[in-house]
Design a protein around this motif. Sequence first.
Motif, PDB file in Angstrom:
ATOM      1  N   TYR A  29     -80.989 -71.208 -26.234  1.00 46.60           N
ATOM      2  CA  TYR A  29     -80.891 -71.326 -27.741  1.00 46.60           C
ATOM      3  C   TYR A  29     -80.486 -72.789 -27.983  1.00 46.60           C
ATOM      4  N   ASP A  30     -79.502 -73.203 -27.492  1.00 48.42           N
ATOM      5  CA  ASP A  30     -79.111 -74.766 -27.625  1.00 48.42           C
ATOM      6  C   ASP A  30     -80.069 -75.787 -27.357  1.00 48.42           C
ATOM      7  N   LYS A  31     -80.760 -75.694 -26.435  1.00 48.76           N
ATOM      8  CA  LYS A  31     -81.934 -76.654 -26.257  1.00 48.76           C
ATOM      9  C   LYS A  31     -83.042 -76.563 -27.067  1.00 48.76           C
ATOM     10  N   SER A  32     -83.190 -75.319 -27.489  1.00 50.62           N
ATOM     11  CA  SER A  32     -84.575 -75.174 -28.283  1.00 50.62           C
ATOM     12  C   SER A  32     -84.216 -75.879 -29.432  1.00 50.62           C
ATOM     13  N   ALA A  33     -82.964 -75.518 -30.014  1.00 49.77           N
ATOM     14  CA  ALA A  33     -82.567 -76.174 -31.228  1.00 49.77           C
ATOM     15  C   ALA A  33     -82.610 -77.665 -31.106  1.00 49.77           C
ATOM     16  N   LYS A  34     -82.146 -78.173 -30.049  1.00 49.54           N
ATOM     17  CA  LYS A  34     -82.273 -79.762 -29.791  1.00 49.54           C
ATOM     18  C   LYS A  34     -83.896 -80.462 -29.820  1.00 49.54           C
ATOM     19  N   ILE A  35     -84.662 -79.544 -29.427  1.00 50.55           N
ATOM     20  CA  ILE A  35     -86.107 -79.885 -29.301  1.00 50.55           C
ATOM     21  C   ILE A  35     -86.379 -79.776 -30.808  1.00 50.55           C
ATOM     22  N   LEU A  36     -85.909 -79.072 -31.769  1.00 47.56           N
ATOM     23  CA  LEU A  36     -86.336 -78.807 -33.089  1.00 47.56           C
ATOM     24  C   LEU A  36     -85.414 -79.758 -33.911  1.00 47.56           C
ATOM     25  N   GLY A  37     -84.782 -80.725 -33.186  1.00 46.59           N
ATOM     26  CA  GLY A  37     -83.843 -81.545 -33.931  1.00 46.59           C
ATOM     27  C   GLY A  37     -82.756 -81.084 -34.788  1.00 46.59           C
ATOM     28  N   LEU A  38     -82.328 -79.999 -34.624  1.00 45.48           N
ATOM     29  CA  LEU A  38     -81.114 -79.354 -35.216  1.00 45.48           C
ATOM     30  C   LEU A  38     -79.860 -79.868 -34.481  1.00 45.48           C
ATOM     31  N   PRO A  39     -78.678 -79.971 -35.178  1.00 45.48           N
ATOM     32  CA  PRO A  39     -77.409 -80.375 -34.555  1.00 45.48           C
ATOM     33  C   PRO A  39     -76.906 -79.637 -33.788  1.00 45.48           C
ATOM     34  N   TYR A  40     -75.898 -79.854 -32.954  1.00 46.08           N
ATOM     35  CA  TYR A  40     -75.225 -79.042 -31.775  1.00 46.08           C
ATOM     36  C   TYR A  40     -73.903 -78.545 -32.369  1.00 46.08           C
ATOM     37  N   PRO A  41     -73.590 -77.218 -32.505  1.00 42.64           N
ATOM     38  CA  PRO A  41     -74.304 -76.128 -31.562  1.00 42.64           C
ATOM     39  C   PRO A  41     -75.302 -75.526 -32.312  1.00 42.64           C
ATOM     40  N   GLY A  86     -77.540 -72.976 -31.266  1.00 44.13           N
ATOM     41  CA  GLY A  86     -77.814 -71.458 -31.447  1.00 44.13           C
ATOM     42  C   GLY A  86     -77.479 -70.714 -32.733  1.00 44.13           C
ATOM     43  N   PRO A  87     -76.528 -70.847 -33.238  1.00 48.07           N
ATOM     44  CA  PRO A  87     -76.096 -70.251 -34.731  1.00 48.07           C
ATOM     45  C   PRO A  87     -77.169 -70.633 -35.692  1.00 48.07           C
ATOM     46  N   LEU A  88     -77.686 -71.910 -35.605  1.00 45.85           N
ATOM     47  CA  LEU A  88     -78.717 -72.355 -36.696  1.00 45.85           C
ATOM     48  C   LEU A  88     -79.958 -71.638 -36.315  1.00 45.85           C
ATOM     49  N   LYS A 112     -90.596 -79.419 -39.685  1.00 46.33           N
ATOM     50  CA  LYS A 112     -89.825 -79.564 -40.927  1.00 46.33           C
ATOM     51  C   LYS A 112     -90.489 -78.303 -41.900  1.00 46.33           C
ATOM     52  N   GLU A 113     -91.792 -78.234 -41.796  1.00 44.88           N
ATOM     53  CA  GLU A 113     -92.510 -77.198 -42.433  1.00 44.88           C
ATOM     54  C   GLU A 113     -92.519 -75.667 -42.256  1.00 44.88           C
ATOM     55  N   ASN A 114     -92.228 -75.577 -41.013  1.00 45.61           N
ATOM     56  CA  ASN A 114     -92.360 -74.267 -40.289  1.00 45.61           C
ATOM     57  C   ASN A 114     -91.172 -73.842 -39.533  1.00 45.61           C
ATOM     58  N   ILE A 115     -89.984 -74.618 -39.914  1.00 41.95           N
ATOM     59  CA  ILE A 115     -88.517 -74.305 -39.084  1.00 41.95           C
ATOM     60  C   ILE A 115     -88.191 -72.794 -39.014  1.00 41.95           C
ATOM     61  N   ASN A 116     -88.611 -72.252 -40.408  1.00 40.48           N
ATOM     62  CA  ASN A 116     -88.097 -70.762 -40.232  1.00 40.48           C
ATOM     63  C   ASN A 116     -88.853 -69.910 -39.248  1.00 40.48           C
ATOM     64  N   ASP A 117     -90.321 -70.043 -39.305  1.00 39.45           N
ATOM     65  CA  ASP A 117     -91.131 -69.283 -38.557  1.00 39.45           C
ATOM     66  C   ASP A 117     -90.655 -69.776 -36.877  1.00 39.45           C
ATOM     67  N   ILE A 118     -90.728 -71.026 -36.799  1.00 41.30           N
ATOM     68  CA  ILE A 118     -90.399 -71.171 -35.374  1.00 41.30           C
ATOM     69  C   ILE A 118     -89.184 -70.666 -34.791  1.00 41.30           C
ATOM     70  N   CYS A 119     -88.139 -70.676 -35.586  1.00 43.75           N
ATOM     71  CA  CYS A 119     -87.072 -70.176 -35.105  1.00 43.75           C
ATOM     72  C   CYS A 119     -87.174 -68.728 -34.960  1.00 43.75           C
ATOM     73  N   ALA A 120     -87.738 -68.045 -35.938  1.00 42.16           N
ATOM     74  CA  ALA A 120     -87.942 -66.594 -35.760  1.00 42.16           C
ATOM     75  C   ALA A 120     -88.826 -66.251 -34.579  1.00 42.16           C
ATOM     76  N   SER A 121     -89.819 -67.013 -34.095  1.00 39.25           N
ATOM     77  CA  SER A 121     -90.487 -66.675 -32.877  1.00 39.25           C
ATOM     78  C   SER A 121     -89.894 -66.760 -31.653  1.00 39.25           C
ATOM     79  N   ILE A 122     -89.088 -68.193 -31.769  1.00 38.77           N
ATOM     80  CA  ILE A 122     -88.057 -68.402 -30.670  1.00 38.77           C
ATOM     81  C   ILE A 122     -87.295 -66.984 -30.343  1.00 38.77           C
ATOM     82  N   ASN A 152     -75.040 -63.138 -32.038  1.00 37.33           N
ATOM     83  CA  ASN A 152     -76.515 -63.352 -32.589  1.00 37.33           C
ATOM     84  C   ASN A 152     -76.884 -62.029 -33.387  1.00 37.33           C
ATOM     85  N   SER A 153     -77.357 -62.305 -34.497  1.00 40.93           N
ATOM     86  CA  SER A 153     -77.853 -61.031 -35.535  1.00 40.93           C
ATOM     87  C   SER A 153     -78.738 -60.296 -35.066  1.00 40.93           C
ATOM     88  N   ALA A 154     -79.706 -61.081 -34.346  1.00 39.39           N
ATOM     89  CA  ALA A 154     -80.864 -60.250 -33.795  1.00 39.39           C
ATOM     90  C   ALA A 154     -80.691 -59.482 -32.764  1.00 39.39           C
TER      91      ALA A 154
END
Length: 343
Positions: free
Chosen positions: A173-185, A187-189, A239-249, A282-284
Amino acid sequence: MNPQKNIYILAIESSCDDTSAAVLLNNKVLSNVVATQKIHEAYGGVVPELASRAHQQNIVPAVHQALAKANIDKKLVSAIAFTRGPGLLGSLLVGTSFAKSLSIGLEVPLIEVNHMQAHILSHFISDPEMKTPSFPFIALTISGGHTQIVLVRSYFDMEILGETLDDAVGEAYDKSAKILGLPYPGGPLVDKYAQLGNPKAFSFPKPKVKDFNFSFSGLKTSILYFVQRETKNNPEFVKENINDICASIQYTIVGILMDKLEKAVKKTAVNQVAIGGGVSANSAIRAALKERKKTLGWDTYIPKFEYCTDNAAMIGIVGYLKYLEGEFTDQGITAKARYKLTS
């Protein structure tokens, strides 16, 4: 040992980057103080040296606050329980050394606790908002450092059915977030954005691993290549697909966990399933477990959020159970970074 006696356990947890102290009266939590270290956010991950220094600063105030919130004098403490491992060695050393010194000062027994065992046994904390599993049950322990499926026959009889062969789910989760440019931690994002996206917008491969074991390194690599390929064509893709990318991951990760869990339930014929560890917030994953309660008839056990992440209350419940068994340790005990759940 008489279980009717009032047993006060002072518990200390310092396995990673949260300093926590708790006081339990038997199996009931009187206080559970957690001091979170914010310093690691600037580095995109936990820096072990900084973590151990922060523990040194936080441990005395955390213990003092835990006793104050519990409204008890330290002279009432029956035993000191502490995390021996697994975790970051420097962090563990701070908690271990402090617990040993405190047990000498208060002249009370010392109880060492395995951090992963504590995540599982947190389900036995007495809390009106939680129900307690009966034995045997299957536990899915998911955190930044561990991913395990465990058959729990009793408090101290556990068998690991499967575990990760490389990276843990929290790291994925955390490494995927880093790839997407999201701050640490991150996973929750990922979880937050995933709730707004389409889980089937993009497809990621599920690793083929034998039996009940896991692997997440290949998934991380496929996400990295996917993002690199798409941003080459469109720099604004993430940036344009952040919600869908995160949902798919998230959809892929939850699918991997649930596939293995279903396999374990089928093989063992044990349909009581409990989750524990930081990623169990995690909610899911929580939703997927509840769904299987409806569709597959599982009895599911999900801890309160405060008992999911690293906390001393879960150390305290193991301390209490070990106290009843007279299972104490001596001053020669040392911290253990790699500490197996089962010997």
